[in-house]
Design an enzyme around this catalytic site. Structure first.
Site, short mmCIF file in Angstrom:
data_model
loop_
_atom_site.label_atom_id
_atom_site.label_comp_id
_atom_site.label_asym_id
_atom_site.label_seq_id
_atom_site.Cartn_x
_atom_site.Cartn_y
_atom_site.Cartn_z
N LYS A 85 0.85 -1.19 0.00
CA LYS A 85 0.00 0.00 0.00
C LYS A 85 0.88 1.23 0.00
O LYS A 85 2.01 1.19 0.49
CB LYS A 85 -0.89 0.02 1.26
CG LYS A 85 -2.09 0.92 1.13
CD LYS A 85 -3.21 0.19 0.39
CE LYS A 85 -4.49 0.97 0.35
NZ LYS A 85 -5.62 0.10 0.01
N1 GLU Z 1 -7.24 0.27 -3.24
C1 GLU Z 1 -8.02 -0.89 -3.52
C2 GLU Z 1 -8.09 -1.80 -2.32
O1 GLU Z 1 -7.95 -1.36 -1.20
C3 GLU Z 1 -7.56 -1.58 -4.81
C4 GLU Z 1 -6.17 -2.10 -4.81
C5 GLU Z 1 -5.72 -2.64 -6.17
O2 GLU Z 1 -6.49 -2.67 -7.10
O3 GLU Z 1 -4.54 -3.01 -6.24
O4 GLU Z 1 -8.34 -2.96 -2.44
#
Ligand code: GLU
Length: 425
Positions: free
Chosen positions: A115
């Site tokens: 993240k």
């Molecule tokens: N931000 C989204 C989540 O928390 C998508 C992450 C992604 O597609 O890699 O799952």
């Protein structure tokens, strides 16, 4: 004597990172997780903190702080969004990275968890300033991202345009187009059909499954949604199309409630025109907080963390809570909701549709071969339905809530990969 990570960890009651670790600890006990593996997966693999100088429109430059955290890569490259928000902290990004590990494992796609976040207020920045910030942040984290290493995506307040700048910056640095470095891109530069609605669509599929499992008919079921960004807005339209009645929606500025059902298209137009759903005239005003406690059958927290607490959990009226947001429920609230017979569809299940279609996007980019939207939605449905059933089955057999059921499946898969790979060196 050197301190171990455990001894030096700072504990705080409503710190999301502590919350993420304690969710893991509880499930480790439940499933009898191997001790060494438990220790290994309690910590992020890699943390990068960067200072991001950005030229502002007035000619000055400002310094921003950003993070990219890679929690675990035993099952594949890191995967997870980047958020731009004033309240971003390193602990929050660590928690979100860990949740991505479990999410990818639960839907069984070959990714680990990562993240990113930048402490900034995108609402007060111009497009040019956002572009400058994105390009410099991408450059600073470029040493650890890449299609085989770690693949960012959108999250809170980051958009397909921002993903396009990430893709372009990384590609320019390498001298050729590398669409697979990021997902959630616009279609014309290697994005996937269906990615924009994927989080909401996945959420709808698991809510449908839960309704069936609990024997609640869809017809006439009332839905309240907190948060009207990518997940909340699309959840409103998709659920309305499926036959649910949307009775309340809100965003950070406030909300609106109409017990006979909101005109979702009119609410969206109002949001486009004014920047918020809050003063929409086709219903009564309600605060962003009170939406959670309103009379409904399905509650969808689709904004930020820690909104369901020990204070409001006893007052929630919904029978199903579907966590389109990451981490909306504090552990004590989780217990209360479970004891009250409310089924909480945990974030790693309820919002996994987004990363699932991100996986499809990455596969299409690597193959330079793009699929029809029908095929994407069908594949998504198969994956979400299977993840729901596996979660439900584990929850039933351990007699625990759906979060623990989902963790049992996900942590089990990560543990298996960790044991098979062994410890290097
Ligand atoms: N931000 C989204 C989540 O928390 C998508 C992450 C992604 O597609 O890699 O799952």
């Amino acid at each position: 004597m050197t301190k171990t990570l455990d001894e030096s960890a700072v504990q705080s009651a409503d710190n999301v990172w502590t919350m993420a670790q304690s969710q893991l600890d509880e499930v480790a006990r439940l499933i009898g997780l191997n001790d060494s593996v438990h220790k290994y997966i309690r910590y992020p693999k890699r943390i990068l903190e960067v200072s991001v100088p950005v030229r502002m429109d007035n000619g000055d430059f400002n310094m921003f702080t950003g993070f990219r955290v890679q929690h675990n890569m035993s099952r594949g490259p890191g995967k997870g969004g980047i958020r731009f928000h004033p309240a971003v902290t390193l602990d929050e990004v660590k928690a979100l990275a860990m949740w991505m590990t479990w999410k990818c494992a639960l839907v069984n796609i070959p990714f680990g968890g990562a993240k990113g976040g930048v402490i900034c207020d995108p609402k007060s920045m111009s497009m040019q300033e956002l572009e400058n910030l994105t390009r410099r942040f991408t450059t600073e984290i470029s040493i650890i991202i890449g299609p085989e290493k770690d693949i960012p995506a959108p999250d809170v307040y980051t958009t397909p345009q921002i993903m396009a700048w990430i893709m372009d910056t990384f590609s320019m640095q390498h001298g050729y187009s590398i669409p697979g470095v990021v997902t959630g891109k616009p279609i014309s530069i290697g994005g996937s059909l269906g990615r924009d609605k994927a989080t909401a669509r996945g959420c709808l599929y698991v809510i449908d499954e839960a309704m069936e499992a609990l024997g609640i008919p869809v017809e006439g079921a009332r839905v309240a949604i907190q948060g009207f960004g990518n997940a909340g807005l699309h959840a409103a339209t998709l659920m309305r199309d499926r036959g649910y009645t949307i009775v309340a929606v809100s965003d950070s500025r406030g909300g609106v409630i109409n017990r006979t059902g909101l005109d979702v298209d009119a609410v969206i137009k109002h949001k486009e025109a004014t920047g918020s759903v809050s003063s929409y005239s086709g219903g009564d005003a309600i605060s962003n907080k009170d939406v959670l406690e309103c009379d409904c059958d399905v509650l969808i927290p689709a904004a930020l963390e820690k909104v369901l607490t020990i204070d409001n959990a006893p007052k929630i009226k919904a029978r199903i809570v579907a966590e389109a947001a990451n981490g909306p429920t504090l552990p004590e609230a989780d217990e209360i909701l479970h004891d009250r017979g409310i089924m909480v569809l945990p974030d790693i299940l309820a919002n996994a549709g987004g990363v699932t279609v991100s996986y499809f996007e990455w596969v299409q980019d690597l193959q330079a071969n793009f699929w029809e939207e029908d095929e994407i939605n069908q594949r998504l449905k198969r994956i979400m339905t299977r993840a729901f059933r596996e979660t439900y089955q584990q929850a039933q057999s351990y007699r625990v809530n759906m979060r623990k059921g989902a963790y049992a499946v996900a942590v089990g898969r990560v543990a298996e990969a960790t044991i098979l790979r062994g410890l290097y060196p």
